[in-house]
Design an enzyme around this catalytic site. Structure first.
Site, PDB file in Angstrom:
ATOM      1  N   GLY A  97       1.195   8.933   9.828  1.00 23.29           N
ATOM      2  CA  GLY A  97       0.925   8.711   8.229  1.00 23.29           C
ATOM      3  C   GLY A  97       1.574   9.969   7.926  1.00 23.29           C
ATOM      4  O   GLY A  97       2.782  10.412   7.870  1.00 23.29           O
TER       5      GLY A  97
ATOM      6  N   VAL B 224       5.190   7.278  12.091  1.00 21.63           N
ATOM      7  CA  VAL B 224       4.092   7.782  13.222  1.00 21.63           C
ATOM      8  C   VAL B 224       3.420   8.761  12.349  1.00 21.63           C
ATOM      9  O   VAL B 224       3.809   9.791  11.715  1.00 21.63           O
ATOM     10  CB  VAL B 224       4.858   8.243  14.231  1.00 21.63           C
ATOM     11  CG1 VAL B 224       3.742   8.724  15.331  1.00 21.63           C
ATOM     12  CG2 VAL B 224       5.886   7.330  14.824  1.00 21.63           C
TER      13      VAL B 224
ATOM     14  N   LYS C 239       4.394   3.343  18.159  1.00 24.33           N
ATOM     15  CA  LYS C 239       4.695   4.791  17.684  1.00 24.33           C
ATOM     16  C   LYS C 239       5.022   5.706  18.820  1.00 24.33           C
ATOM     17  O   LYS C 239       5.796   6.479  18.788  1.00 24.33           O
ATOM     18  CB  LYS C 239       3.316   5.091  16.843  1.00 24.33           C
ATOM     19  CG  LYS C 239       2.914   4.449  15.842  1.00 24.33           C
ATOM     20  CD  LYS C 239       1.459   4.802  15.342  1.00 24.33           C
ATOM     21  CE  LYS C 239       1.205   4.162  13.969  1.00 24.33           C
ATOM     22  NZ  LYS C 239      -0.290   4.345  13.461  1.00 24.33           N
TER      23      LYS C 239
ATOM     24  N   THR D 262       0.758  -1.182   0.150  1.00 20.09           N
ATOM     25  CA  THR D 262       0.019   0.022   0.083  1.00 20.09           C
ATOM     26  C   THR D 262       0.760   1.271   0.058  1.00 20.09           C
ATOM     27  O   THR D 262       0.951   2.039  -1.024  1.00 20.09           O
ATOM     28  CB  THR D 262      -0.877  -0.136   1.222  1.00 20.09           C
ATOM     29  OG1 THR D 262      -1.525  -1.244   1.410  1.00 20.09           O
ATOM     30  CG2 THR D 262      -1.873   1.013   1.101  1.00 20.09           C
TER      31      THR D 262
HETATM   32  N1  HSE Z   1      -3.235   0.517  11.456  1.00 21.14           N
HETATM   33  C1  HSE Z   1      -2.619   1.859  11.601  1.00 21.14           C
HETATM   34  C2  HSE Z   1      -3.471   2.794  12.091  1.00 21.14           C
HETATM   35  C3  HSE Z   1      -2.195   2.269  10.378  1.00 21.14           C
HETATM   36  O1  HSE Z   1      -4.950   2.579  12.029  1.00 21.14           O
HETATM   37  O2  HSE Z   1      -3.425   3.896  12.456  1.00 21.14           O
HETATM   38  C4  HSE Z   1      -1.163   3.344  10.210  1.00 21.14           C
HETATM   39  O3  HSE Z   1      -0.143   3.160  10.962  1.00 21.14           O
END
Ligand code: HSE
Length: 430
Positions: free
Chosen positions: A134, A132, A205, A13
């Site tokens: 996105g 961390v 994170k 992705t």
């Molecule tokens: N699974 C993670 C979330 C994706 O829901 O934030 C991004 O790290």
């Protein structure tokens, strides 16, 4: 100027998003870097899988040697995720003196300090903005924008899946299971949903944030972690009655020697900014000694937001290589082993929900156990009818009390004959 050649490790992705952004913004990125950014080769597990149309199939390989033995590759981008084989690849690239951009929070939480040391020793860079939040530029903010400040505390909503589920429960009355299924359909959740809903992704994170915010080298096993599985729509209703929303928080505070790090659901004041960060959005509230409060919010998951962060790192790392300053940014990450403050020392208010059989004396026994442990009740509600089959809910808000005292009181009540289920406890974050 010769193009900067990138070895892309993984193309799922986030990798697909990186390919797309490098392609769409090629001219502008070349002008920022001072050389074209070109993907030299892409390591994948399943070459037959459909990929983004911007990716030439001729670049795909399943053989890592083709990348590591290609001395024309200037930097590696790791977007495989997980520890194996990503760790071995990152170490190998760094040992070859080649900089690495990664979005791998699990790898960094488990081995980040050792990888930073390795990068520094080899004069390479290790950049990880995508790990961390996105697309939120939190790593840059901590590393660069706050270089002259001291971060005292941070509180973050850093798992989009948990935030999505809690928001759906609160706004639509959805059950946990239905909201999780929706998050999975929308592609927010990790391949293994327990990483999200049991809090481990947020803990990974938080450990990365603690490295940058507090210069802390901590063991992930010492971070207390709780997920959101036991929260029900009814908890949102009670929380709202008391003036709160329920959020899944990652909390960090610098206490000088020890650092306070914890991940758990929390009641936050309904009018606070974090209470109003809904759906898949992430947000991190920082408190700088000189800066004061600062909030960063945005899309914390998904291909393109995360790819924005990864490509920003590629630009920095490529530029540093061209200017002969590779490793400088990574050398600025100074880490010290720090103990994590034991959770049992925490003092906070608590929300307690007891699903019980409605009998004379139940309330007295709950109040008695709490009183015996020095936990004082601030507010109380009972909901439900004794004539129905379903248990009644006794919900309390306590005054500030020590964690170990609340835990002891709940233990005293756990096996009581009136308890239908163990009590649910949610800490209040003031
Ligand atoms: N699974 C993670 C979330 C994706 O829901 O934030 C991004 O790290």
């Amino acid at each position: 100027m010769k193009p900067v050649r990138i070895g892309l490790l993984g193309c799922g992705t986030v990798g697909g998003g990186v390919v797309q952004l490098l392609h769409e913004n090629a001219r502008y990125l070349a002008s920022r870097v001072g050389a074209e950014l070109s993907i030299a080769r892409v390591l994948v597990r399943a070459p037959e899988r459909e990929r983004v149309p911007q990716l030439s199939r001729a670049l795909l390989t399943t053989d890592p040697e083709l990348l590591f033995n290609d001395s024309s590759i200037d930097l590696f981008v790791e977007v495989i995720g997980g520890v194996d084989p990503a760790r071995a690849y990152v170490e190998r690239a760094l040992d070859q003196g080649r900089s690495v951009v990664t979005a791998n929070k699990m790898l960094l939480a488990l081995h980040g300090p050792a990888l930073v040391d390795r990068a520094i020793a080899r004069g390479a860079d290790l950049a990880f903005e995508g790990s961390v939040g996105g697309g939120i530029p939190i790593v840059r903010t901590l590393r660069e924008a706050l270089a002259s400040d001291w971060v005292v505390s941070l509180r973050g909503i850093i798992n989009g899946t948990c935030n999505y589920i809690l928001s759906r429960m609160s706004l639509e009355g959805s059950t946990f299971e239905a909201a999780l299924a929706e998050a999975q359909e929308l592609g927010y959740a990790e391949a293994e949903p327990s990483l999200d809903v049991d809090g481990h992704d947020a803990a990974h994170k938080l450990v990365v944030l603690a490295m940058l915010a507090f210069g802390a080298r901590v063991s992930i096993g010492s971070v207390p972690v709780e997920g959101i599985r036991r929260i029900q729509p009814i908890d949102h209703q009670f929380a709202a009655r008391f003036g709160f929303a329920i959020k899944h928080l990652a909390i960090g505070r610098d206490h000088g020697g020890a650092v306070e790090l914890r991940v758990h659901p929390a009641l936050v004041r309904r009018e606070s900014v974090l209470a109003n960060v809904s759906g898949v959005l992430n947000a991190i509230a920082l408190e700088g000694r000189a800066l004061g409060p600062c909030l960063l919010s945005g899309r914390g998951a998904g291909d393109l937001p995360t790819a924005v962060s990864v490509v920003a790192d590629i630009v920095d790392v490529a530029r540093a290589r061209l200017h002969g300053t590779a490793g400088l940014d990574t050398r600025a990450i100074q880490l010290q082993a720090r103990p994590v403050q034991p959770l049992e020392d925490l003092v906070c208010r608590s929300y307690l929900r007891f699903p019980v059989r409605d009998r004379p004396g139940v309330l007295a026994r709950i109040a008695g156990a709490l009183g015996e442990c020095g936990v004082s009740i601030e507010q109380m509600v009972q909901q439900g009818s004794s004539s129905s089959e379903t248990p009644v809910q006794i919900v309390l808000l306590t005054h500030a009390a020590r964690e170990r005292d609340v835990t002891r009181a709940l233990l005293l009540l756990r096996d009581a004959d009136f308890a239908v289920q163990p009590a649910l406890r949610i800490r209040v974050d003031e």
